[in-house]
Enzyme design. Structure first.
Site, PDB file in Angstrom:
ATOM      1  N   GLN A   1       0.739  -1.405   0.035  1.00  0.00           N
ATOM      2  CA  GLN A   1       0.083  -0.110   0.038  1.00  0.00           C
ATOM      3  C   GLN A   1       0.837   1.132  -0.013  1.00  0.00           C
ATOM      4  OE1 GLN A   1      -2.042   0.676   3.731  1.00  0.00           O
ATOM      5  NE2 GLN A   1      -3.564   1.811   2.872  1.00  0.00           N
ATOM      6  N   GLY A   2       0.703   2.169  -1.085  1.00  0.00           N
ATOM      7  CA  GLY A   2       1.744   3.373  -1.288  1.00  0.00           C
ATOM      8  C   GLY A   2       0.632   4.448  -0.994  1.00  0.00           C
ATOM      9  N   TYR A   3       0.149   4.780   0.271  1.00  0.00           N
ATOM     10  CA  TYR A   3      -0.331   5.827   0.625  1.00  0.00           C
ATOM     11  C   TYR A   3       0.453   6.942   1.404  1.00  0.00           C
ATOM     12  CZ  TYR A   3      -5.389   4.272  -0.159  1.00  0.00           C
ATOM     13  OH  TYR A   3      -6.402   3.724  -0.432  1.00  0.00           O
ATOM     14  N   SER A   4       1.055   6.557   2.504  1.00  0.00           N
ATOM     15  CA  SER A   4       1.727   7.673   3.347  1.00  0.00           C
ATOM     16  C   SER A   4       3.097   8.117   2.529  1.00  0.00           C
ATOM     17  CB  SER A   4       2.136   7.010   4.589  1.00  0.00           C
ATOM     18  OG  SER A   4       0.952   6.565   5.154  1.00  0.00           O
TER      19      SER A   4
ATOM     20  N   GLU B   1      -9.853  -1.216   5.362  1.00  0.00           N
ATOM     21  CA  GLU B   1      -8.865  -1.225   6.117  1.00  0.00           C
ATOM     22  C   GLU B   1      -9.080  -1.436   7.585  1.00  0.00           C
ATOM     23  OE1 GLU B   1      -5.746   1.551   5.478  1.00  0.00           O
ATOM     24  OE2 GLU B   1      -4.241   0.773   7.023  1.00  0.00           O
TER      25      GLU B   1
ATOM     26  N   SER C   1      -4.333   7.234  13.014  1.00  0.00           N
ATOM     27  CA  SER C   1      -3.997   7.056  14.403  1.00  0.00           C
ATOM     28  C   SER C   1      -5.165   7.149  15.264  1.00  0.00           C
ATOM     29  CB  SER C   1      -3.050   8.307  14.504  1.00  0.00           C
ATOM     30  OG  SER C   1      -3.651   9.533  14.790  1.00  0.00           O
ATOM     31  N   ASN C   2      -4.983   6.884  16.535  1.00  0.00           N
ATOM     32  CA  ASN C   2      -5.961   7.029  17.520  1.00  0.00           C
ATOM     33  C   ASN C   2      -6.628   8.532  17.944  1.00  0.00           C
ATOM     34  OD1 ASN C   2      -5.750   4.262  17.381  1.00  0.00           O
ATOM     35  ND2 ASN C   2      -5.486   4.052  19.680  1.00  0.00           N
TER      36      ASN C   2
HETATM   37  C1  FAD Z   1       4.278   0.078  11.304  1.00  0.00           C
HETATM   38  C2  FAD Z   1       3.598   0.841  10.394  1.00  0.00           C
HETATM   39  C3  FAD Z   1       3.098   0.440   9.340  1.00  0.00           C
HETATM   40  C4  FAD Z   1       2.577   1.215   8.237  1.00  0.00           C
HETATM   41  N1  FAD Z   1       2.281   0.668   7.149  1.00  0.00           N
HETATM   42  C5  FAD Z   1       1.730   1.696   6.162  1.00  0.00           C
HETATM   43  C6  FAD Z   1       1.622   1.112   4.643  1.00  0.00           C
HETATM   44  O1  FAD Z   1       1.598  -0.059   4.334  1.00  0.00           O
HETATM   45  N2  FAD Z   1       1.162   1.910   3.811  1.00  0.00           N
HETATM   46  C7  FAD Z   1       0.897   3.332   3.932  1.00  0.00           C
HETATM   47  O2  FAD Z   1       0.485   3.981   3.090  1.00  0.00           O
HETATM   48  N3  FAD Z   1       1.036   3.772   5.231  1.00  0.00           N
HETATM   49  C8  FAD Z   1       1.530   3.036   6.027  1.00  0.00           C
HETATM   50  N4  FAD Z   1       1.962   3.448   7.483  1.00  0.00           N
HETATM   51  C9  FAD Z   1       1.700   5.105   7.836  1.00  0.00           C
HETATM   52  C10 FAD Z   1       0.636   5.351   8.624  1.00  0.00           C
HETATM   53  O3  FAD Z   1      -0.756   5.288   8.069  1.00  0.00           O
HETATM   54  C11 FAD Z   1       0.852   6.719   9.142  1.00  0.00           C
HETATM   55  O4  FAD Z   1       1.996   6.688   9.828  1.00  0.00           O
HETATM   56  C12 FAD Z   1      -0.106   7.400  10.050  1.00  0.00           C
HETATM   57  O5  FAD Z   1      -1.364   7.822   9.047  1.00  0.00           O
HETATM   58  C13 FAD Z   1       0.122   8.634  10.703  1.00  0.00           C
HETATM   59  O6  FAD Z   1       0.858   9.574   9.906  1.00  0.00           O
HETATM   60  P1  FAD Z   1       2.363  10.038  10.096  1.00  0.00           P
HETATM   61  O7  FAD Z   1       3.141   9.112  10.686  1.00  0.00           O
HETATM   62  O8  FAD Z   1       2.874  10.920   9.105  1.00  0.00           O
HETATM   63  O9  FAD Z   1       2.022  11.104  11.562  1.00  0.00           O
HETATM   64  P2  FAD Z   1       1.396  12.442  11.681  1.00  0.00           P
HETATM   65  O10 FAD Z   1       0.191  12.603  10.644  1.00  0.00           O
HETATM   66  O11 FAD Z   1       2.426  13.548  11.442  1.00  0.00           O
HETATM   67  O12 FAD Z   1       0.976  12.659  13.245  1.00  0.00           O
HETATM   68  C14 FAD Z   1       1.905  12.811  14.197  1.00  0.00           C
HETATM   69  C15 FAD Z   1       1.235  12.884  15.676  1.00  0.00           C
HETATM   70  O13 FAD Z   1       0.277  13.635  15.448  1.00  0.00           O
HETATM   71  C16 FAD Z   1      -1.043  13.627  15.559  1.00  0.00           C
HETATM   72  N5  FAD Z   1      -2.224  14.178  14.836  1.00  0.00           N
HETATM   73  C17 FAD Z   1      -1.893  14.498  13.375  1.00  0.00           C
HETATM   74  N6  FAD Z   1      -2.878  15.275  12.820  1.00  0.00           N
HETATM   75  C18 FAD Z   1      -3.820  15.500  13.993  1.00  0.00           C
HETATM   76  C19 FAD Z   1      -5.216  15.950  14.380  1.00  0.00           C
HETATM   77  N7  FAD Z   1      -5.815  16.530  13.129  1.00  0.00           N
HETATM   78  N8  FAD Z   1      -5.644  16.044  15.537  1.00  0.00           N
HETATM   79  C20 FAD Z   1      -4.928  15.291  16.438  1.00  0.00           C
HETATM   80  N9  FAD Z   1      -3.669  14.689  16.408  1.00  0.00           N
HETATM   81  C21 FAD Z   1      -3.224  14.787  15.252  1.00  0.00           C
HETATM   82  C22 FAD Z   1      -0.999  12.061  15.138  1.00  0.00           C
HETATM   83  O14 FAD Z   1      -2.162  11.282  15.978  1.00  0.00           O
HETATM   84  C23 FAD Z   1       0.229  11.546  15.673  1.00  0.00           C
HETATM   85  O15 FAD Z   1       0.249  11.313  17.043  1.00  0.00           O
HETATM   86  C24 FAD Z   1       2.231   2.773   8.496  1.00  0.00           C
HETATM   87  C25 FAD Z   1       2.712   3.422   9.912  1.00  0.00           C
HETATM   88  C26 FAD Z   1       3.275   2.384  10.681  1.00  0.00           C
HETATM   89  C27 FAD Z   1       3.770   2.847  12.120  1.00  0.00           C
END
Ligand code: FAD
Length: 398
Positions: free
Chosen positions: A126-129, A244, A383-384
């Site tokens: 999955q290439g989203y992030s 998902e 995220s939660n």
């Molecule tokens: C082990 C692992 C596997 C993963 N696998 C995949 C994958 O296969 N494909 C893929 O595409 N992605 C994948 N991800 C990515 C995952 O979806 C993102 O890490 C996630 O969506 C959070 O984005 P970020 O890491 O950029 O953190 P950020 O978005 O930068 O967030 C940082 C912190 O700020 C908080 N935050 C951000 N915005 C808000 C808001 N509006 N209100 C309150 N709090 C907020 C977040 O909760 C977090 O605690 C994976 C991540 C992990 C850790």
């Protein structure tokens, strides 16, 4: 609301149990039980066994080789598979891409890609992030520019789970810059063997290289690999995310983890008595069990509504938050129960080497790595904190 199982559902559970007893290789279930890591070929082995039984794609239509199970049957299968320590099925092709292709793909795409997912010929990731586009996914920057009958893709994805094993990646790419950020996104299928694709592993805190960075440097992708319409990818991406987040409660995993924890707490001595009798530890174990019982009921409520055709809404956010908190607490308690025995870090043991003489209880080597690995549950799949935002708006109407 009826939360009891019908005679047919009980019979289905018995059928699942019998299948697992007969076909799940002990070699694999022992690795899962002990928290060891599965190799690619072991994951493929379980995929093939389920495919041979016709149970690999529970929610696909039968016309495409699916089992067409309803939500309750899926729940029963998950519970039984976890209790038997079956490997998890890699979800990216089966549970994420396939529903998008079924809903929005062309007939040609369905006929080409779906059988290859079942046979295991294609392993999807999955290439989203991207760096800078996680919670705020719509700000993604990977660009796809039209050049004749190809797109030329440049950019970077990150946290790509099991991308090291994959030969295909489904990507969200920017094809337009007009209007709101959500309006210029497209959903593209990319063959990872195309020149210009580079996969680089990221090692997680538990020492496992489970996620990756994926780079695109002038990667030429046929326009035929676009799913649906150009610039409409956000709609498909959101549809995929609802899939998902199904089963996100992880009731099956937590049932199995609680059973292990109880066994360990009964056998481990603390101050001459079983740890299960330590008032502080017993109180935490009781609390997590109560939380799990409550979540199981909420989960059944959602599953029973889904079985009647109602789409799960913001309730799936509640299940994600509560389910992941419970799973994290269970790994935390198991690590505490293991005490100093959780200290040695034994990468070779976790990778499957079992010829070491370990003077440790069998649950000890994986206790700390599992605890650290499970921190990811509250980050991925939305995220939660983001889920709490959804609950606040959609359920509490604040
Ligand atoms: C082990 C692992 C596997 C993963 N696998 C995949 C994958 O296969 N494909 C893929 O595409 N992605 C994948 N991800 C990515 C995952 O979806 C993102 O890490 C996630 O969506 C959070 O984005 P970020 O890491 O950029 O953190 P950020 O978005 O930068 O967030 C940082 C912190 O700020 C908080 N935050 C951000 N915005 C808000 C808001 N509006 N209100 C309150 N709090 C907020 C977040 O909760 C977090 O605690 C994976 C991540 C992990 C850790």
């Amino acid at each position: 609301m009826d939360l009891s199982y019908t005679a047919e559902q009980d019979a289905f559970r018995a059928e699942v149990r019998a299948f697992l007893a007969e076909h799940l290789p002990k070699r694999l279930s022992e690795k899962v039980r002990l928290g060891k890591r599965l190799t690619k070929s072991e994951m493929e082995e379980w995929h093939a066994l389920l495919n041979a039984q016709g149970w690999l794609a529970p929610n696909w239509p039968a016309a495409y080789g699916g089992a067409e199970w309803d939500a309750v049957q899926r729940q029963i299968f998950e519970e039984e598979a976890c209790l038997a320590y079956a490997p998890r099925v890699v979800p990216f092709g089966l549970m994420m891409l396939a529903p998008v292709l079924l809903a929005f793909g062309s007939e040609e795409q369905k006929r080409h890609y779906l059988p290859r997912i079942l046979s295991g010929e294609d392993w999807w990731c999955q290439g989203y992030s991207e760096p800078g586009a996680g919670s705020d996914l719509a700000s993604l920057k990977t660009r796809a520019q039209r050049d004749g009958d190809h797109y030329v893709v440049n950019g970077q994805k990150t946290w790509t789970t099991l991308g090291q094993h994959a030969n295909w990646i489904f990507c969200l790419v920017r094809t337009g810059t007009e209007g709101k950020p959500q309006e210029g996104i497209s959903f593209l299928l990319i063959d990872m063997a195309t020149p210009g694709v580079t996969v680089r592993p990221i090692t997680l805190i538990d020492g496992e290289a489970e996620v990756n960075e994926v780079f695109f440097d002038n990667v030429r992708v046929p326009v035929a690999n676009l799913v649906g319409e150009e610039n409409k990818g956000w709609t498909y991406a959101k549809y995929l995310l609802t899939h998902e987040r199904t089963n996100i409660a992880g009731v099956g995993f937590s049932n199995a983890a609680l059973a292990t924890l109880k066994q360990v707490a009964a056998q481990t001595l603390s101050g001459g008595k079983p740890l299960a009798q330590n008032p502080h530890f017993a109180a935490r174990m009781a609390q997590v069990e109560i939380d799990l019982m409550a979540m199981r009921t909420t989960n059944l409520r959602v599953v029973s509504a889904a079985a009647k055709g109602q789409a799960p809404g913001a309730e799936s956010s509640m299940l994600k938050v509560k389910g992941t908190q419970i799973r994290q607490e269970l790994t935390s308690l198991l690590r505490r129960a293991t005490g100093p025995d959780a200290m040695p870090f034994l990468p070779d043991y976790l990778e499957g080497g079992d010829n070491q003489t370990l003077d440790l209880p069998e649950h000890a080597p994986a206790a700390a790595p599992s605890y650290f690995n499970m921190r990811k549950l509250s980050i991925f799949g939305g995220s939660n904190e983001i889920q709490r935002g959804i609950i606040t708006k959609a359920i509490l109407e604040l």
